[in-house]
Design a protein around this motif. Structure first.
Motif, PDB file in Angstrom:
ATOM      1  N   ASP A  67      -0.875 -11.447   5.756  1.00 26.94           N
ATOM      2  CA  ASP A  67      -2.266 -11.165   6.079  1.00 26.94           C
ATOM      3  C   ASP A  67      -3.143 -12.167   5.313  1.00 26.94           C
ATOM      4  O   ASP A  67      -2.690 -12.769   4.335  1.00 26.94           O
ATOM      5  CB  ASP A  67      -2.558  -9.722   5.613  1.00 26.94           C
ATOM      6  CG  ASP A  67      -4.014  -9.362   5.723  1.00 26.94           C
ATOM      7  OD1 ASP A  67      -4.622  -9.660   6.772  1.00 26.94           O
ATOM      8  OD2 ASP A  67      -4.563  -8.779   4.760  1.00 26.94           O
ATOM      9  N   ASP A 124      -7.306 -11.889   4.699  1.00 26.88           N
ATOM     10  CA  ASP A 124      -8.342 -11.257   3.864  1.00 26.88           C
ATOM     11  C   ASP A 124      -7.785 -10.124   3.004  1.00 26.88           C
ATOM     12  O   ASP A 124      -7.145  -9.199   3.497  1.00 26.88           O
ATOM     13  CB  ASP A 124      -9.477 -10.704   4.740  1.00 26.88           C
ATOM     14  CG  ASP A 124     -10.242 -11.797   5.459  1.00 26.88           C
ATOM     15  OD1 ASP A 124      -9.981 -12.984   5.204  1.00 26.88           O
ATOM     16  OD2 ASP A 124     -11.103 -11.451   6.295  1.00 26.88           O
ATOM     17  N   GLY A 125      -8.034 -10.205   1.710  1.00 27.73           N
ATOM     18  CA  GLY A 125      -7.566  -9.174   0.778  1.00 27.73           C
ATOM     19  C   GLY A 125      -6.111  -9.380   0.374  1.00 27.73           C
ATOM     20  O   GLY A 125      -5.579  -8.634  -0.445  1.00 27.73           O
ATOM     21  N   SER A 126      -5.465 -10.395   0.956  1.00 26.19           N
ATOM     22  CA  SER A 126      -4.052 -10.683   0.645  1.00 26.19           C
ATOM     23  C   SER A 126      -3.933 -12.123   0.136  1.00 26.19           C
ATOM     24  O   SER A 126      -4.099 -12.359  -1.053  1.00 26.19           O
ATOM     25  CB  SER A 126      -3.172 -10.446   1.870  1.00 26.19           C
ATOM     26  OG  SER A 126      -3.250  -9.085   2.265  1.00 26.19           O
ATOM     27  N   ASP A 135      -2.504  -5.831   2.823  1.00 30.20           N
ATOM     28  CA  ASP A 135      -3.232  -4.827   2.038  1.00 30.20           C
ATOM     29  C   ASP A 135      -3.877  -3.732   2.883  1.00 30.20           C
ATOM     30  O   ASP A 135      -4.404  -2.767   2.326  1.00 30.20           O
ATOM     31  CB  ASP A 135      -4.340  -5.496   1.206  1.00 30.20           C
ATOM     32  CG  ASP A 135      -5.498  -5.968   2.081  1.00 30.20           C
ATOM     33  OD1 ASP A 135      -5.220  -6.565   3.147  1.00 30.20           O
ATOM     34  OD2 ASP A 135      -6.655  -5.711   1.724  1.00 30.20           O
ATOM     35  N   GLY A 136      -3.898  -3.891   4.201  1.00 36.91           N
ATOM     36  CA  GLY A 136      -4.697  -2.971   5.019  1.00 36.91           C
ATOM     37  C   GLY A 136      -3.862  -2.110   5.952  1.00 36.91           C
ATOM     38  O   GLY A 136      -2.666  -2.368   6.147  1.00 36.91           O
ATOM     39  N   ASP A 143      -1.822  -3.662   8.482  1.00 32.99           N
ATOM     40  CA  ASP A 143      -0.640  -4.412   8.033  1.00 32.99           C
ATOM     41  C   ASP A 143       0.632  -3.566   7.986  1.00 32.99           C
ATOM     42  O   ASP A 143       1.730  -4.106   7.825  1.00 32.99           O
ATOM     43  CB  ASP A 143      -0.887  -5.003   6.640  1.00 32.99           C
ATOM     44  CG  ASP A 143      -2.004  -6.035   6.649  1.00 32.99           C
ATOM     45  OD1 ASP A 143      -2.005  -6.874   7.574  1.00 32.99           O
ATOM     46  OD2 ASP A 143      -2.857  -5.992   5.758  1.00 32.99           O
TER      47      ASP A 143
HETATM   48 MG    MG Z   1      -6.393  -7.587   4.650  1.00 30.79          MG
END
Ligand code: MG
Ligand code: 2M8
Ligand code: MG
Length: 268
Positions: free
Chosen positions: A6, A8-10, A211-212, A215
């Protein structure tokens, strides 16, 4: 070994889209010719730019599994386009998604806004992207990010209405995403692993990082999984996954240290 990730955020920081702490691992994987396959809610236009900035050369999966973009070495019957890469659509048509959203919104008097309803400026404000990047985020082929402005009950109702039209809903870091039925990151991972076996005639091992909620299917589709702490401090619970202490790119590196740091896996 294939690494699915992933963004964003990863691999990228949720707020400033930076990847500093992941850079040493990216170098190491590049040296070993291990493909790092981006699997994201982002569009083809966004990833085409980002993968160059990240210095990655590998297939990539866009819009939550709505399409797979292949370099020539990964093509069987697909023809490459002007960019030299080929696109394989696994999802719904964007125009159709927009039509359904407009119909559902007016018939049911629901309140939500999709990227297609927003001005470029609004996308800039809601995402923190600059104008050019926001332009690329609006260039969609198979999914629509929406901001839900109605009640949670109405969201459940909305989800049921979508299912009746052959569409579905998933959750990214900031937005809900409307996309095709049974389209998800995990299905696209399986598609690419099969393609790898067809072309390279050997089964492949895989590791996923995310992270989401969107995912989870990807983490489950791979042999090894890293659940990265999100920016609210929460970690996905996926059986067998390594749960990181750090979030964003630092968590990304931590996850690879855990699975690939001390043994020979990264050497194969
Ligand atoms: Mg993410
Ligand atoms: C959207 O996706 C993110 C990632 O999960 C989200 O839902 O928070 C997408 O529209 C993507 O195209 C865009 O770049 C991103 C920007 O924050 O938001
Ligand atoms: Mg994402």
């Amino acid at each position: 070994l294939l690494v699915f990730t992933d963004l964003d955020g990863s691999l990228l920081d949720h707020d400033n889209y930076d990847w500093q702490s992941a850079a040493p691992w990216l170098d190491r994987l590049r040296d070993k010719a291990i493909p790092v396959i981006i699997n994201t809610s982002k569009t083809r236009a966004e990833v085409a730019t980002l993968r160059q900035e990240l210095d990655l050369y590998a297939p990539y999966i866009v819009e939550n599994g709505s399409a797979v973009i292949l370099p020539p070495e990964w093509c069987l019957n697909e023809a490459v386009d002007d960019s030299g890469w080929a696109v394989v659509h696994l999802g719904a048509d964007y125009t159709r998604i927009r039509d359904v959203l407009e119909a559902v919104r007016s018939q049911e008097r629901l309140s939500f806004r999709g990227f297609g309803d927003m001005t470029l400026q609004e996308v800039v404000e809601r995402t923190g992207l600059d104008e050019q990047a926001a332009e690329r985020a609006r260039d969609r082929q198979g999914s629509e990010p929406i901001v839900w402005e109605d009640t949670p009950d109405q969201l459940t109702h909305f989800q049921q209405l979508l299912a009746g039209t052959g569409l579905s809903l998933t959750r990214g870091g900031r937005f809900h995403h409307v996309l095709g039925e049974e389209v998800n990151k995990g299905a696209a991972v399986r598609w690419l692993c099969e393609r790898h076996e067809a072309i390279f005639e050997q089964s492949v091992r895989s590791i996923a990082l995310g992270d989401g909620e969107n995912d989870v299917s990807m983490l489950k589709a791979c042999d090894r999984a890293v659940a990265i702490r999100n920016d609210h401090g929460r970690v996905l619970e996926v059986e067998g996954a390594y749960m990181t202490q750090h979030s964003g790119p630092a968590g990304w590196a931590e996850g690879l240290d855990h699975w690939l740091g001390h043994d020979k896996e990264a050497d194969r």
